[in-house]
Design a protein around this motif. Structure first.
Motif, PDB file in Angstrom:
ATOM      1  N   ARG A 305     103.675  13.897  94.279  1.00  0.00           N
ATOM      2  CA  ARG A 305     102.265  14.144  93.983  1.00  0.00           C
ATOM      3  C   ARG A 305     101.899  15.564  94.388  1.00  0.00           C
ATOM      4  NH1 ARG A 305      99.427   9.557  97.168  1.00  0.00           N
ATOM      5  NH2 ARG A 305     101.242   8.453  96.384  1.00  0.00           N
ATOM      6  N   ILE A 306     100.845  16.080  93.755  1.00  0.00           N
ATOM      7  CA  ILE A 306     100.374  17.428  94.048  1.00  0.00           C
ATOM      8  C   ILE A 306      98.854  17.406  94.102  1.00  0.00           C
ATOM      9  CG2 ILE A 306     100.327  18.168  91.615  1.00  0.00           C
ATOM     10  CD1 ILE A 306     101.368  20.915  92.637  1.00  0.00           C
ATOM     11  N   ARG A 307      98.277  18.138  95.045  1.00  0.00           N
ATOM     12  CA  ARG A 307      96.837  18.129  95.284  1.00  0.00           C
ATOM     13  C   ARG A 307      96.120  19.032  94.284  1.00  0.00           C
ATOM     14  NH1 ARG A 307      94.659  16.699 100.916  1.00  0.00           N
ATOM     15  NH2 ARG A 307      92.415  17.094 100.817  1.00  0.00           N
ATOM     16  N   CYS A 308      94.879  18.690  93.972  1.00  0.00           N
ATOM     17  CA  CYS A 308      94.073  19.475  93.042  1.00  0.00           C
ATOM     18  C   CYS A 308      92.602  19.318  93.430  1.00  0.00           C
ATOM     19  CB  CYS A 308      94.297  18.994  91.604  1.00  0.00           C
ATOM     20  SG  CYS A 308      93.507  20.021  90.331  1.00  0.00           S
ATOM     21  N   HIS A 309      91.785  20.313  93.053  1.00  0.00           N
ATOM     22  CA  HIS A 309      90.350  20.279  93.338  1.00  0.00           C
ATOM     23  C   HIS A 309      89.580  20.159  92.025  1.00  0.00           C
ATOM     24  CE1 HIS A 309      86.746  20.981  95.748  1.00  0.00           C
ATOM     25  NE2 HIS A 309      86.307  21.762  94.788  1.00  0.00           N
ATOM     26  N   TYR A 310      88.468  19.407  92.067  1.00  0.00           N
ATOM     27  CA  TYR A 310      87.623  19.241  90.878  1.00  0.00           C
ATOM     28  C   TYR A 310      86.161  19.275  91.283  1.00  0.00           C
ATOM     29  CZ  TYR A 310      85.581  17.177  86.644  1.00  0.00           C
ATOM     30  OH  TYR A 310      84.826  16.948  85.515  1.00  0.00           O
ATOM     31  N   GLN A 311      85.379  20.064  90.540  1.00  0.00           N
ATOM     32  CA  GLN A 311      83.940  20.156  90.782  1.00  0.00           C
ATOM     33  C   GLN A 311      83.209  20.069  89.458  1.00  0.00           C
ATOM     34  OE1 GLN A 311      82.708  23.695  92.830  1.00  0.00           O
ATOM     35  NE2 GLN A 311      80.539  23.174  92.813  1.00  0.00           N
ATOM     36  N   ALA A 312      82.140  19.259  89.403  1.00  0.00           N
ATOM     37  CA  ALA A 312      81.415  19.091  88.152  1.00  0.00           C
ATOM     38  C   ALA A 312      79.978  18.680  88.421  1.00  0.00           C
ATOM     39  CB  ALA A 312      82.090  18.034  87.268  1.00  0.00           C
ATOM     40  N   ASN A 313      79.104  19.012  87.478  1.00  0.00           N
ATOM     41  CA  ASN A 313      77.744  18.502  87.481  1.00  0.00           C
ATOM     42  C   ASN A 313      77.697  17.170  86.755  1.00  0.00           C
ATOM     43  OD1 ASN A 313      77.310  21.835  87.045  1.00  0.00           O
ATOM     44  ND2 ASN A 313      76.180  20.880  88.702  1.00  0.00           N
ATOM     45  N   SER A 314      76.679  16.396  87.020  1.00  0.00           N
ATOM     46  CA  SER A 314      76.570  15.066  86.438  1.00  0.00           C
ATOM     47  C   SER A 314      76.561  15.127  84.916  1.00  0.00           C
ATOM     48  CB  SER A 314      75.291  14.378  86.932  1.00  0.00           C
ATOM     49  OG  SER A 314      75.198  13.077  86.408  1.00  0.00           O
ATOM     50  N   GLY A 315      77.397  14.305  84.303  1.00  0.00           N
ATOM     51  CA  GLY A 315      77.433  14.205  82.844  1.00  0.00           C
ATOM     52  C   GLY A 315      78.183  15.308  82.146  1.00  0.00           C
ATOM     53  N   GLN A 316      78.786  16.259  82.904  1.00  0.00           N
ATOM     54  CA  GLN A 316      79.479  17.398  82.303  1.00  0.00           C
ATOM     55  C   GLN A 316      80.904  17.480  82.841  1.00  0.00           C
ATOM     56  OE1 GLN A 316      77.077  20.736  83.457  1.00  0.00           O
ATOM     57  NE2 GLN A 316      75.493  20.331  81.932  1.00  0.00           N
ATOM     58  N   VAL A 317      81.805  17.941  81.993  1.00  0.00           N
ATOM     59  CA  VAL A 317      83.166  18.204  82.440  1.00  0.00           C
ATOM     60  C   VAL A 317      83.160  19.479  83.265  1.00  0.00           C
ATOM     61  CG1 VAL A 317      85.536  18.658  81.724  1.00  0.00           C
ATOM     62  CG2 VAL A 317      84.126  17.051  80.421  1.00  0.00           C
ATOM     63  N   GLN A 397      76.234  26.505  88.104  1.00  0.00           N
ATOM     64  CA  GLN A 397      76.945  25.383  87.514  1.00  0.00           C
ATOM     65  C   GLN A 397      78.153  25.944  86.774  1.00  0.00           C
ATOM     66  OE1 GLN A 397      74.366  23.126  84.958  1.00  0.00           O
ATOM     67  NE2 GLN A 397      72.756  22.923  86.497  1.00  0.00           N
ATOM     68  N   ILE A 398      79.298  25.278  86.901  1.00  0.00           N
ATOM     69  CA  ILE A 398      80.499  25.653  86.161  1.00  0.00           C
ATOM     70  C   ILE A 398      80.932  24.438  85.353  1.00  0.00           C
ATOM     71  CG2 ILE A 398      82.863  26.511  86.305  1.00  0.00           C
ATOM     72  CD1 ILE A 398      82.246  27.698  88.976  1.00  0.00           C
ATOM     73  N   LYS A 399      81.152  24.631  84.073  1.00  0.00           N
ATOM     74  CA  LYS A 399      81.572  23.522  83.216  1.00  0.00           C
ATOM     75  C   LYS A 399      82.559  24.035  82.185  1.00  0.00           C
ATOM     76  CE  LYS A 399      77.334  23.961  80.439  1.00  0.00           C
ATOM     77  NZ  LYS A 399      76.147  23.257  79.905  1.00  0.00           N
ATOM     78  N   SER A 400      82.850  23.193  81.185  1.00  0.00           N
ATOM     79  CA  SER A 400      83.807  23.534  80.118  1.00  0.00           C
ATOM     80  C   SER A 400      85.129  23.994  80.712  1.00  0.00           C
ATOM     81  CB  SER A 400      83.220  24.610  79.187  1.00  0.00           C
ATOM     82  OG  SER A 400      82.040  24.161  78.585  1.00  0.00           O
ATOM     83  N   LEU A 401      85.623  23.199  81.696  1.00  0.00           N
ATOM     84  CA  LEU A 401      86.904  23.467  82.338  1.00  0.00           C
ATOM     85  C   LEU A 401      86.941  24.817  83.032  1.00  0.00           C
ATOM     86  CD1 LEU A 401      89.303  22.008  79.608  1.00  0.00           C
ATOM     87  CD2 LEU A 401      88.524  20.918  81.716  1.00  0.00           C
ATOM     88  N   GLY A 402      85.793  25.314  83.447  1.00  0.00           N
ATOM     89  CA  GLY A 402      85.757  26.517  84.257  1.00  0.00           C
ATOM     90  C   GLY A 402      85.433  27.785  83.521  1.00  0.00           C
ATOM     91  N   LEU A 403      84.961  27.703  82.270  1.00  0.00           N
ATOM     92  CA  LEU A 403      84.714  28.906  81.469  1.00  0.00           C
ATOM     93  C   LEU A 403      83.254  29.102  81.090  1.00  0.00           C
ATOM     94  CD1 LEU A 403      87.826  28.804  79.100  1.00  0.00           C
ATOM     95  CD2 LEU A 403      87.513  30.116  81.196  1.00  0.00           C
ATOM     96  N   THR A 404      82.401  28.130  81.345  1.00  0.00           N
ATOM     97  CA  THR A 404      80.971  28.265  81.073  1.00  0.00           C
ATOM     98  C   THR A 404      80.212  28.190  82.392  1.00  0.00           C
ATOM     99  OG1 THR A 404      81.151  27.322  78.863  1.00  0.00           O
ATOM    100  CG2 THR A 404      78.983  27.281  79.887  1.00  0.00           C
ATOM    101  N   LEU A 405      79.298  29.153  82.586  1.00  0.00           N
ATOM    102  CA  LEU A 405      78.571  29.255  83.841  1.00  0.00           C
ATOM    103  C   LEU A 405      77.076  29.343  83.585  1.00  0.00           C
ATOM    104  CD1 LEU A 405      81.183  31.487  83.930  1.00  0.00           C
ATOM    105  CD2 LEU A 405      80.720  31.118  86.344  1.00  0.00           C
ATOM    106  N   LYS A 406      76.312  28.831  84.546  1.00  0.00           N
ATOM    107  CA  LYS A 406      74.856  28.907  84.467  1.00  0.00           C
ATOM    108  C   LYS A 406      74.315  29.003  85.879  1.00  0.00           C
ATOM    109  CE  LYS A 406      70.802  26.403  82.688  1.00  0.00           C
ATOM    110  NZ  LYS A 406      70.340  25.190  81.979  1.00  0.00           N
TER     111      LYS A 406
END
Length: 744
Positions: A305-317, A397-406
């Protein structure tokens, strides 16, 4: 005579006062001790302990007094332990009292005493225990005392950090029960224990020291077996009474002065008394690893196994980052709508040069299948290698797999910034960005697009209200101001000639020199709720890059391609030909896990997962699996977000590698300024990967010119002059191949 509950602004005759400060060497702190300057207190400083934190010290003498500053937001059930004897005291009053005598003990034997002061937890509206000073005998002494085995330790000491018993890096084997009663007494609200002979838990850690925290109660074992790097020791968790508030979160084992390296730990039950674990403490700069954990993709195998980090806003990838790194605490196993934590990918298959991995939990709930599909995640989307990171705090906010920001600074005037995860020091690179929307309460979009160095400090709130303030707040930075929606801003970074060029809708807008020898990072900064999307080359550019410039993403040439998608779920409850049943329900991953183990896959969290499979009876529905049953199969409307979420699959494909040896006289050789024999037998795959020559051009034949003087071949080398016969030997064996000789 001093009275408990009344002010005592100076020590009485025969006493001396010691200030309690956050930087004092007289106290050992468990957790965090805050403090502030305040007039009217002893020494002009007051310290405070939040819920569950404590301090420990030793003193000599026959008596002890505690000076605090009671008020209506203080705890009323604090504990002071003197030589193992527990006393309680209150720091709560309806009106504030400075330099108040809150507790005293006057009849101790003359000698050295050990004292622990621990903050309480009631009333619920209270926030702290204040600590002002300690009075002891005037000829007494005070000194810090490290917490030791047998002490109550509700928070890690300074220099340590804590992992809960629920941390996924801990591997449990056998039969283990989870206890959650008396929630506040257990660290993190739970504790695991087993009385099954042979049950064990294991982990590895990087560091020099380790502590185990558990309850020390009547039903615990006196002979707990712990193995550290193959060396067996025993320790006791046995107490004299049943569980109460004084015998939970006890330091039951400690090992220090280990080499600063990876250590393998196993704790095992050797009888039918209970073995428990509440928490694990290690070095503050150390790290806990699962026994099957790796930190590099190349080391993955089935069951690893390998560790990974994930951050998201509600309802968004959201955005994935930190593969192989420990970034934060774990995402809750029951999932969350707004994840910001770590999880594991488990490798389930290695086939045809591809590694398939599945997340060990539902990493986000309350996200629809349609949202996942719009981001391309359902059936497969290549994860961008270049993504935006954690700079800028919570104001973005970061979404779209890390390419869209607001940014979230809708009504304030400050710019929120963030950098990408990888910088460059050489080459010619190109990327594009476009602002797509802003908050309608403002007059327009506001963005800065460009590059900055790694040393630039990005604030967790904002970096200035305008461009001058922004540039003054960072170290090295070059940017274009873009306040127009849908303008395609192209950025060409030329590190060969140390220049940067900005293009707007394909037309050169600005060009400037940049500093040499700097590692540059693309960045984004905006305010007024402006949203922008970046393209580093994961998809086709809107405008062709300048000649000789490559997509910025190609700066990571050695990284493999990672495709992300959902699991397949089967077209019916009897259809087992799908990834959920094949891997999660029925695979033991080469005997590294028990098939279907909820402790590994965390499927019993009350939330279904979306799959790639459409319902065979309703085209608007998608198959869902999991929730409270390993065999559960159902379908949900693709736009729904209730009780359903996201468990990603990644497929890793490595770029083709061409490695070669030269076989000469039954020896396999490589050349790197000289010939080196690697093996006398056919090299293995690993040998080819590690030792093979990646480029055979080093063996290319090149024209060689040499000059031989026409002389008499004596040491003095007298020239023969014209009209003489010339004779010379030339050793041509040192040349691999001779196609022609031209003599002049």
């Amino acid at each position: 005579m001093a009275t408990v509950g009344k002010p005592l602004t100076s020590p009485e005759s025969g006493w001396r006062r010691i200030e309690i400060t956050t930087d004092s060497n007289n106290f050992t702190i468990s957790g965090v001790m805050g403090g502030w300057e305040e007039s009217g207190t002893s020494g002009g400083h007051i310290s405070s302990l939040s819920r569950g934190n404590s301090i420990k010290f030793k003193f000599t003498g026959t008596r002890l007094r505690l000076i605090t500053k009671p008020f209506n937001n203080r705890f009323n059930n604090n504990t002071i332990i003197i030589d193992g004897v527990h006393y309680t005291f209150s720091d709560y009053t309806t009106t504030s009292i400075q330099q108040c005598l809150t507790f005293e003990k006057l009849d101790l034997e003359n000698g050295e005493h050990t004292c622990i002061i621990k903050a309480g937890d009631t009333p619920s509206s209270a926030t702290s225990l204040t600590l002002d000073a300690i009075d002891i005998d005037e000829n007494g002494a005070i000194m810090a005392a490290p917490f030791s085995v047998g002490d109550k330790l509700q928070q890690p000491e300074i220099g340590w950090k804590r992992y809960d018993d629920t941390d996924p890096a801990i591997k449990y084997e056998g039969s283990w029960d989870t206890y959650t009663e008396n929630l506040f007494a257990y660290y993190g609200g739970s504790l695991k224990a087993s009385n099954t002979l042979g049950s064990k838990f294991s982990f590895t850690f990087k560091g020099t020291k380790i502590r185990l925290i558990d309850s020390k109660v009547l039903n615990r074992s006196q002979q707990v077996k712990i193995t550290i790097d193959g060396v067996i020791e025993n320790y006791s968790e046995k107490g004299t009474v049943a569980t109460n508030e004084n015998n939970v979160q006890i330091l039951v084992f400690e090992k220090t002065n280990l080499n600063d390296e990876i250590h393998n730990i196993t704790i095992e039950a050797t009888d039918t008394d209970y073995v428990g674990i509440d928490a694990i403490d290690i070095d503050s700069n150390g790290r806990l690893f699962h026994p099957d954990e790796v930190t590099y993709i190349k080391d993955l195998d089935v069951g690893k196994r390998i560790r990974c980090h994930y951050q998201a806003n509600s309802g968004q990838v959201g955005v994935f980052s930190g593969l192989g790194q420990e970034t934060s605490d774990s995402i809750p196993v029951e999932s969350t709508a707004t994840p910001n934590g770590d999880f594991y990918f488990l490798m389930v298959e290695d086939w045809n040069g591809q590694k398939k991995l599945i997340a060990d939990r539902n990493i986000q709930h309350s996200v629809s299948w349609d949202s996942l599909n719009n981001t391309g995640v359902v059936n497969g989307n290549t994860l961008p290698k270049i993504v935006f990171g954690e700079d800028g705090g919570a104001n973005k906010q970061i979404k779209s797999l890390g390419l869209t920001l607001k940014d979230s600074n809708v009504t304030t005037g400050g710019y929120v910034a963030t950098r990408v995860n990888m910088g460059v020091t050489k080459g010619k690179w190109y990327y594009e960005a476009v602002a797509t929307s802003y908050d309608t309460r403002q007059s327009g979009a506001r963005t800065f697009i460009g590059i900055m160095d790694r040393e630039s400090v990005i604030s967790n709130s904002q970096n200035g209200d305008n461009v001058n303030q922004f540039l003054a707040s960072v170290n090295k930075c070059h940017l274009l101001i873009n306040n127009t929606l849908n303008n395609i801003v192209g950025v060409a970074v030329n590190l060969d000639d140390n220049k940067i060029s900005f293009y707007v809708n394909g037309v050169l807008s600005e060009e400037k020199n940049i500093e040499a020898g700097v590692e540059w990072y693309p960045f984004y900064a905006s305010k007024w709720g402006t949203e922008a999307t970046y393209n580093f080359g994961a998809s086709p550019f809107r405008y062709a890059p300048p000649k000789e410039f490559s997509p910025y993403e190609e700066s990571l040439t050695e990284n493999p391609q990672i495709l992300m998608r959902l699991l397949s779920g089967g077209i019916s409850s009897s259809d087992n030909d799908n990834e959920w049943d094949k891997y999660i329900a029925n695979s033991n991953l080469n005997d590294t896990i028990t098939a279907g183990d909820n402790n590994v896959w965390n499927w019993n969290g009350g939330v279904n997962i979306w799959t790639t499979t459409s319902s065979p009876t309703n085209s608007a529905q998608r198959v869902i699996r999991g929730r409270s049953s390993l065999t559960y199969w159902g379908a949900g409307t693709s736009s729904s977000i209730a009780n359903v979420g996201f468990r990603p699959v990644i497929v890793i494909t490595f770029p083709l590698q061409y490695k070669s040896f030269i076989k000469l006289k039954n020896e396999y050789k490589k050349y790197n300024s000289d010939w080196q024999t690697i093996s006398t037998t056919s090299p293995s795959k690993d040998t080819f990967i590690k030792e093979g020559m990646p480029d055979l051009s080093i063996l290319d034949r090149h024209p060689t010119t040499f000059t031989i003087p026409i002389d008499d071949n004596t040491p003095s080398g007298q020239s023969l002059g014209n009209g003489k016969l010339f004779k010379e030997k030339i050793n041509l064996k040192k040349f691999i191949e001779i196609n022609s000789i031209n003599v002049k």
